[in-house]
Design a protein around this motif. Structure first.
Motif, PDB file in Angstrom:
ATOM      1  N   THR A 161       1.005  -1.506  -0.015  1.00  0.00           N
ATOM      2  CA  THR A 161       0.126   0.131   0.056  1.00  0.00           C
ATOM      3  C   THR A 161       1.002   1.485  -0.284  1.00  0.00           C
ATOM      4  OG1 THR A 161      -1.801  -1.280   1.126  1.00  0.00           O
ATOM      5  CG2 THR A 161      -1.501   1.218   1.101  1.00  0.00           C
ATOM      6  N   VAL A 162       1.843   1.716   0.869  1.00  0.00           N
ATOM      7  CA  VAL A 162       2.567   2.190   0.815  1.00  0.00           C
ATOM      8  C   VAL A 162       3.145   2.586  -0.249  1.00  0.00           C
ATOM      9  CG1 VAL A 162       4.642   3.381   1.316  1.00  0.00           C
ATOM     10  CG2 VAL A 162       3.320   2.190   3.379  1.00  0.00           C
ATOM     11  N   LEU A 163       4.266   1.454  -1.515  1.00  0.00           N
ATOM     12  CA  LEU A 163       4.770   1.634  -2.897  1.00  0.00           C
ATOM     13  C   LEU A 163       3.854   1.888  -3.606  1.00  0.00           C
ATOM     14  CD1 LEU A 163       6.525  -1.900  -2.546  1.00  0.00           C
ATOM     15  CD2 LEU A 163       7.624   0.464  -2.284  1.00  0.00           C
ATOM     16  N   GLY A 164       2.486   1.322  -3.927  1.00  0.00           N
ATOM     17  CA  GLY A 164       1.171   1.811  -4.285  1.00  0.00           C
ATOM     18  C   GLY A 164       0.096   3.004  -4.577  1.00  0.00           C
ATOM     19  N   SER A 165       0.539   3.610  -2.628  1.00  0.00           N
ATOM     20  CA  SER A 165       0.220   4.520  -2.992  1.00  0.00           C
ATOM     21  C   SER A 165       0.754   6.003  -3.046  1.00  0.00           C
ATOM     22  CB  SER A 165      -0.189   5.003  -1.369  1.00  0.00           C
ATOM     23  OG  SER A 165       0.841   5.204  -0.177  1.00  0.00           O
ATOM     24  N   THR A 166       2.556   5.708  -2.921  1.00  0.00           N
ATOM     25  CA  THR A 166       2.901   6.992  -3.681  1.00  0.00           C
ATOM     26  C   THR A 166       4.232   5.985  -4.660  1.00  0.00           C
ATOM     27  OG1 THR A 166       4.752   5.405  -2.705  1.00  0.00           O
ATOM     28  CG2 THR A 166       4.189   7.049  -0.986  1.00  0.00           C
TER      29      THR A 166
END
Length: 273
Positions: A161-166
């Motif tokens: 989620t961190v990787l995708g949302s950034t």
């Protein structure tokens, strides 16, 4: 009417690094005081749901408070995932992890000091300080196999989620919402199993003060989250290619046009009586 020109001054390499590390230390400190503090002081009143939101809200706040500086990792597993996905320069990785661990230790220490000030005092060794554990030290008695698997899978959810949302293609300004909500979700699932780590620094802080069983089981809450973070990075690089690389800190900053709009325009001073 003239507008104020927005200029950005690039700090020196050493200053930039210290700003990042300081932000990670403060952010992880906030996570520990907010999340672990909620579990220690109010766990019986707010239950698993309340503690889950305490962790999620702590990260949500920090994404917007320090995200533009460091990317708001607050977690060695997140740092590893961002490093392996090309969204963090290698030279910063070790400093991030050290800052996160220091922030977690200080945060856990502050929670313990506050708890000791209560009318009945507090013993970390006997009352646990919300440390992570399995077997007899799991909130619902889950064994090591379930604990390890849960930490890998839940950390995978968080880091992906961190990787995708950034990602460069993600909506600007919403990373904090996604990250805060997924951290709440993983705590809702994981608290009964392990008290939810998904973060080696979060586990390290309380374990140092609890000692004994918490230190002997700590390896699970270091190895499993790191494995989950690395797996998330591998999936992200496979699914999102070819995506333009952008750091988490860059993704969490306002657009240049939005920053310019926040600067007040110069207005002539009204000198009339």
């Amino acid at each position: 009417m003239d507008k104020v020109e927005v200029k950005s001054v690039a700090p020196s390499g050493g200053t930039e690094a210290m700003r990042r590390y300081g932000a990670e230390l403060v952010g992880t400190f906030t996570l520990l005081v907010g999340g672990v503090g909620a579990a220690v002081f109010a766990g019986e009143q707010i239950g698993f749901l309340g503690v889950s939101f305490a962790f999620g809200l702590s990260v949500l706040a920090m994404v917007y408070a320090i995200g533009p500086i460091s990317g708001c990792h607050l977690n060695p597993a997140v740092t590893l995932g961002l490093l392996l996905s090309g969204k963090l320069e290698r030279r910063y990785a070790l400093g991030y992890v050290v800052a996160q661990c220091v922030g977690a230790i200080v945060g856990a220490g502050v929670v313990l000091l506050l708890a000791k000030g209560g009318p009945e005092g507090y013993s970390a060794a006997t009352q646990g300080l919300a440390a992570n554990g399995f077997g007899d030290h799991s909130p619902e008695g889950y064994g090591i196999g379930a604990a390890f698997l849960a930490e890998v899978v839940l950390t995978f959810f968080l880091v992906l989620t961190v990787l995708g949302s950034t990602d460069a293609r993600a909506p600007v300004g919403f990373a904090g919402v996604a990250i805060g909500l997924v951290l709440t979700l993983v705590h809702l699932v994981g608290i009964p199993i392990t008290n939810t780590s998904v973060n080696p620094a979060r586990s390290l802080g309380p374990a140092l003060f609890v000692g004994g069983w918490a230190l002997s089981q700590l390896w699970v809450f270091i190895v499993a989250p790191l494995l989950g973070g690395a797996t998330a990075a591998a999936v992200y690089r496979t699914v999102h290619r070819p995506a333009a690389a952008i750091t988490a800190a860059g993704a969490e900053r306002a657009l240049e046009s939005e920053r310019a709009e926040r600067v007040a325009t110069r207005r002539p001073v009204d000198t009339s009586p």
